[in-house]
Design a protein around this motif. Structure first.
Motif, PDB file in Angstrom:
ATOM      1  N   THR A  87       1.634  87.203 -32.152  1.00 57.00           N
ATOM      2  CA  THR A  87       0.331  86.626 -32.483  1.00 57.00           C
ATOM      3  C   THR A  87       0.405  85.331 -33.275  1.00 57.00           C
ATOM      4  O   THR A  87      -0.621  84.773 -33.652  1.00 57.00           O
ATOM      5  N   GLY A  88       1.611  84.828 -33.527  1.00 56.18           N
ATOM      6  CA  GLY A  88       1.739  83.494 -34.099  1.00 56.18           C
ATOM      7  C   GLY A  88       1.343  83.384 -35.553  1.00 56.18           C
ATOM      8  O   GLY A  88       1.396  84.343 -36.320  1.00 56.18           O
TER       9      GLY A  88
ATOM     10  N   SER B  98       1.681  67.730 -44.329  1.00 52.41           N
ATOM     11  CA  SER B  98       2.478  68.631 -43.497  1.00 52.41           C
ATOM     12  C   SER B  98       2.281  70.052 -44.006  1.00 52.41           C
ATOM     13  O   SER B  98       2.998  70.526 -44.896  1.00 52.41           O
ATOM     14  N   VAL B  99       1.273  70.701 -43.460  1.00 47.42           N
ATOM     15  CA  VAL B  99       0.885  72.028 -43.954  1.00 47.42           C
ATOM     16  C   VAL B  99       1.822  73.097 -43.414  1.00 47.42           C
ATOM     17  O   VAL B  99       2.303  73.029 -42.281  1.00 47.42           O
ATOM     18  N   GLY B 100       2.084  74.090 -44.250  1.00 49.63           N
ATOM     19  CA  GLY B 100       2.995  75.167 -43.885  1.00 49.63           C
ATOM     20  C   GLY B 100       2.329  76.238 -43.043  1.00 49.63           C
ATOM     21  O   GLY B 100       1.141  76.177 -42.716  1.00 49.63           O
ATOM     22  N   MET B 101       3.123  77.238 -42.688  1.00 49.96           N
ATOM     23  CA  MET B 101       2.659  78.339 -41.849  1.00 49.96           C
ATOM     24  C   MET B 101       2.253  79.531 -42.699  1.00 49.96           C
ATOM     25  O   MET B 101       2.936  79.893 -43.657  1.00 49.96           O
ATOM     26  N   SER B 102       1.130  80.132 -42.296  1.00 50.72           N
ATOM     27  CA  SER B 102       0.633  81.351 -42.927  1.00 50.72           C
ATOM     28  C   SER B 102       0.582  82.463 -41.886  1.00 50.72           C
ATOM     29  O   SER B 102       0.518  82.183 -40.682  1.00 50.72           O
ATOM     30  N   PRO B 103       0.597  83.731 -42.318  1.00 46.29           N
ATOM     31  CA  PRO B 103       0.411  84.811 -41.346  1.00 46.29           C
ATOM     32  C   PRO B 103      -0.885  84.612 -40.559  1.00 46.29           C
ATOM     33  O   PRO B 103      -1.888  84.148 -41.095  1.00 46.29           O
ATOM     34  N   GLY B 104      -0.853  84.946 -39.268  1.00 43.73           N
ATOM     35  CA  GLY B 104      -2.028  84.772 -38.423  1.00 43.73           C
ATOM     36  C   GLY B 104      -3.215  85.603 -38.896  1.00 43.73           C
ATOM     37  O   GLY B 104      -3.046  86.604 -39.612  1.00 43.73           O
ATOM     38  N   HIS B 105      -4.414  85.183 -38.489  1.00 41.76           N
ATOM     39  CA  HIS B 105      -5.626  85.883 -38.918  1.00 41.76           C
ATOM     40  C   HIS B 105      -5.624  87.350 -38.503  1.00 41.76           C
ATOM     41  O   HIS B 105      -6.226  88.199 -39.181  1.00 41.76           O
ATOM     42  N   SER B 106      -4.979  87.674 -37.392  1.00 43.97           N
ATOM     43  CA  SER B 106      -4.997  89.050 -36.895  1.00 43.97           C
ATOM     44  C   SER B 106      -3.875  89.903 -37.460  1.00 43.97           C
ATOM     45  O   SER B 106      -3.773  91.086 -37.119  1.00 43.97           O
ATOM     46  N   THR B 107      -3.038  89.336 -38.321  1.00 42.56           N
ATOM     47  CA  THR B 107      -1.860  90.066 -38.804  1.00 42.56           C
ATOM     48  C   THR B 107      -2.230  91.350 -39.513  1.00 42.56           C
ATOM     49  O   THR B 107      -1.719  92.434 -39.189  1.00 42.56           O
TER      50      THR B 107
ATOM     51  N   ALA C 160       4.978  85.278 -35.453  1.00 47.31           N
ATOM     52  CA  ALA C 160       4.303  86.476 -35.963  1.00 47.31           C
ATOM     53  C   ALA C 160       5.190  87.167 -36.997  1.00 47.31           C
ATOM     54  O   ALA C 160       4.694  87.828 -37.907  1.00 47.31           O
ATOM     55  N   GLN C 161       6.527  86.995 -36.869  1.00 47.94           N
ATOM     56  CA  GLN C 161       7.467  87.618 -37.801  1.00 47.94           C
ATOM     57  C   GLN C 161       7.764  86.737 -39.002  1.00 47.94           C
ATOM     58  O   GLN C 161       8.132  87.217 -40.065  1.00 47.94           O
ATOM     59  N   GLY C 162       7.587  85.406 -38.837  1.00 45.68           N
ATOM     60  CA  GLY C 162       7.867  84.487 -39.924  1.00 45.68           C
ATOM     61  C   GLY C 162       7.947  83.066 -39.417  1.00 45.68           C
ATOM     62  O   GLY C 162       8.020  82.830 -38.206  1.00 45.68           O
ATOM     63  N   PRO C 163       7.911  82.081 -40.309  1.00 47.34           N
ATOM     64  CA  PRO C 163       7.923  80.679 -39.896  1.00 47.34           C
ATOM     65  C   PRO C 163       9.195  80.320 -39.137  1.00 47.34           C
ATOM     66  O   PRO C 163      10.296  80.726 -39.505  1.00 47.34           O
ATOM     67  N   ARG C 164       9.027  79.551 -38.068  1.00 42.72           N
ATOM     68  CA  ARG C 164      10.159  79.036 -37.303  1.00 42.72           C
ATOM     69  C   ARG C 164       9.661  77.950 -36.368  1.00 42.72           C
ATOM     70  O   ARG C 164       8.461  77.827 -36.119  1.00 42.72           O
ATOM     71  N   SER C 165      10.564  77.154 -35.841  1.00 33.55           N
ATOM     72  CA  SER C 165      10.209  76.064 -34.943  1.00 33.55           C
ATOM     73  C   SER C 165       9.880  76.584 -33.555  1.00 33.55           C
ATOM     74  O   SER C 165      10.059  77.774 -33.246  1.00 33.55           O
ATOM     75  N   ILE C 166       9.432  75.680 -32.679  1.00 36.13           N
ATOM     76  CA  ILE C 166       9.124  76.056 -31.301  1.00 36.13           C
ATOM     77  C   ILE C 166      10.367  76.606 -30.614  1.00 36.13           C
ATOM     78  O   ILE C 166      10.344  77.694 -30.023  1.00 36.13           O
ATOM     79  N   ASN C 167      11.462  75.852 -30.685  1.00 33.15           N
ATOM     80  CA  ASN C 167      12.684  76.286 -30.004  1.00 33.15           C
ATOM     81  C   ASN C 167      13.239  77.571 -30.605  1.00 33.15           C
ATOM     82  O   ASN C 167      13.741  78.434 -29.876  1.00 33.15           O
ATOM     83  N   ASP C 168      13.125  77.716 -31.925  1.00 36.78           N
ATOM     84  CA  ASP C 168      13.574  78.957 -32.551  1.00 36.78           C
ATOM     85  C   ASP C 168      12.671  80.129 -32.174  1.00 36.78           C
ATOM     86  O   ASP C 168      13.125  81.278 -32.090  1.00 36.78           O
ATOM     87  N   SER C 169      11.390  79.859 -31.938  1.00 43.72           N
ATOM     88  CA  SER C 169      10.473  80.913 -31.495  1.00 43.72           C
ATOM     89  C   SER C 169      10.859  81.414 -30.106  1.00 43.72           C
ATOM     90  O   SER C 169      10.782  82.610 -29.812  1.00 43.72           O
TER      91      SER C 169
END
Length: 405
Positions: free
Chosen positions: A178-179, A328-337, A374-383
């Motif tokens: 879920t990103g 450059s805003v960071g990543m937060s858990p998705g709204h549906s988490t 959905a598990q934690g911050p990572r890049s596109i290629n790492d996803s």
């Protein structure tokens, strides 16, 4: 392909790059996959991103979602549902019974013509089998100021107000992909977001770059501020979002090389930059000015431009004005988490994302897995890599005794 998993069924929740990759790779193993997303378009955040190539590819990964979607449309083993959310789930013997609500819509009749008439970019989104309505951009769903699709084709009324369906799916396993959501920088009022003209998030800059509508004249000054909503104990967000450095440098490279913009980057540390952004230290030093400082405040100057106040290396306060400031805003858990955590009973990790604290893909529940951001911050290629690892563990699980009838 293992014969023991052919015909098994998996639900993939989330249509970003990790979900798309998971669905496609599972289908290649002969697994019947239902792929759902609560939004009106596939691709997640990538659907809004622009290619960061200048003269050569910068391996930003933006094109990956479109590439895998083309393959998914050719698969007879993948069932696609947009505007669809999970409402409940329970484990029954070796399977999961998952209930969903769906407002999945059909392609818009005469979509090519209507897309030409539409005044808003991405309000009608093109997929392989037609044009689909994107409620997030359509003016009708904001203030009803545009009715072109309805006035031209009154029969489209049903597509604007599709009936909600109650669906139930019995599956052997579930992948939660879920990103993430981007951090809301208004939580740090000192940085001027929402109150100072010219202060934007990096993601807000994407549409102008995607459509080549960046309007700032050559020689304009832009400052990138890194780690906004990351590595900040005061916000309870002491983790690195891992993708922001490469993302910012690629965007800065486009602005400098294509638009003649003078770029300054405020940073704490730059993470693995030469590998991630395919720029050498010499190229970066030539293209950008780097200032190792976290701004104390961003205010509006007398000429209306944003002014960054920061401490120099010797501790003295310094003020610098720019035409634009990009956060450059960071990543937060998705709204549906949290909701999905409660529905499935999946534990969240120390940073509030789904699943384990490490790089793993297995949750505390048998048959429920997690992929990508959905598990934690990572890049596109790492996803993508994380999703491939997830598919491997799903395949092992489907072949195990736990799913044998």
């Amino acid at each position: 392909m293992s014969e023991t998993i052919v015909g098994k069924k998996v639900l993939v929740v989330g249509g970003g790059i990790a979900g798309l990759t998971s669905a496609w790779e599972l289908s290649r193993l002969g697994v019947e996959t239902t792929l759902i997303d609560q939004s009106p378009v596939w691709g997640g955040h990538l659907a809004r991103f622009s290619c960061k190539a200048v003269e050569t590819c910068k391996t930003c990964g933006v094109c990956l979602a479109e590439d895998v979607m083309e393959r998914i449309y050719e698969s007879s083993l993948i069932h696609l549902l947009l505007n669809t959310s999970v409402t409940s789930a329970k484990r029954e013997s070796r399977h999961y019974s998952v209930c969903m609500t769906s407002r999945d819509a059909a392609p818009m009749p005469d979509g090519v013509h209507l897309a030409d008439l539409c005044p808003v970019q991405n309000a009608l989104v093109s997929y392989k089998n037609g044009f689909y309505l994107n409620r997030e951009h359509c003016l009708y769903f904001q203030d009803e100021s545009c009715r072109i699709c309805l006035d031209t084709h009154p029969e489209n009324q049903a597509l604007f107000h599709p009936e909600t369906q109650q669906l139930e799916s019995r599956v052997d396993a579930v992948v939660l992909a879920t990103g993430f959501e981007t951090f809301d920088p208004s939580e740090r009022p000192a940085w001027g977001y929402g109150s100072v003209r010219g202060v934007h998030t990096a993601e807000e800059m994407e549409p102008a770059l995607r459509t080549n509508e960046w309007s700032a004249p050559a020689g304009s000054t832009v400052a990138f501020v890194q780690c906004v909503g990351s590595r900040d104990k005061r916000l309870g967000r002491n983790y690195c979002s891992r993708a922001c450095c490469a993302y910012a440098l690629r965007m800065a490279n486009v602005l400098a090389a294509k638009h003649g913009t003078k770029v300054t980057i405020f940073y704490m540390d730059l993470q693995s930059m030469e590998r991630a952004a395919t720029l050498t230290s010499t190229e970066m030093s030539r293209l950008f000015e780097f200032i190792r400082a976290r701004p104390g405040s961003i205010t509006e100057g007398q000429d209306g431009r944003p002014v960054i106040v920061y401490s120099s290396q010797d501790g003295k306060p310094v003020s610098a004005a720019f035409d634009k400031v990009i956060l450059s805003v960071g990543m937060s858990p998705g709204h549906s988490t949290r909701r999905l955590s409660e529905i499935f009973g999946v534990h969240t990790n120390a940073n509030g994302f789904l699943g384990p604290n490490d790089e793993g893909v297995c949750t505390n529940l048998p048959g429920v897995f997690v992929a990508g951001t959905a598990q934690g911050p990572r890049s596109i290629n790492d996803s993508v890599s994380h999703a491939l690892r997830c598919v491997g563990r799903v395949a092992d699980y489907l072949a195990s005794e736990e799913t044998r009838s």
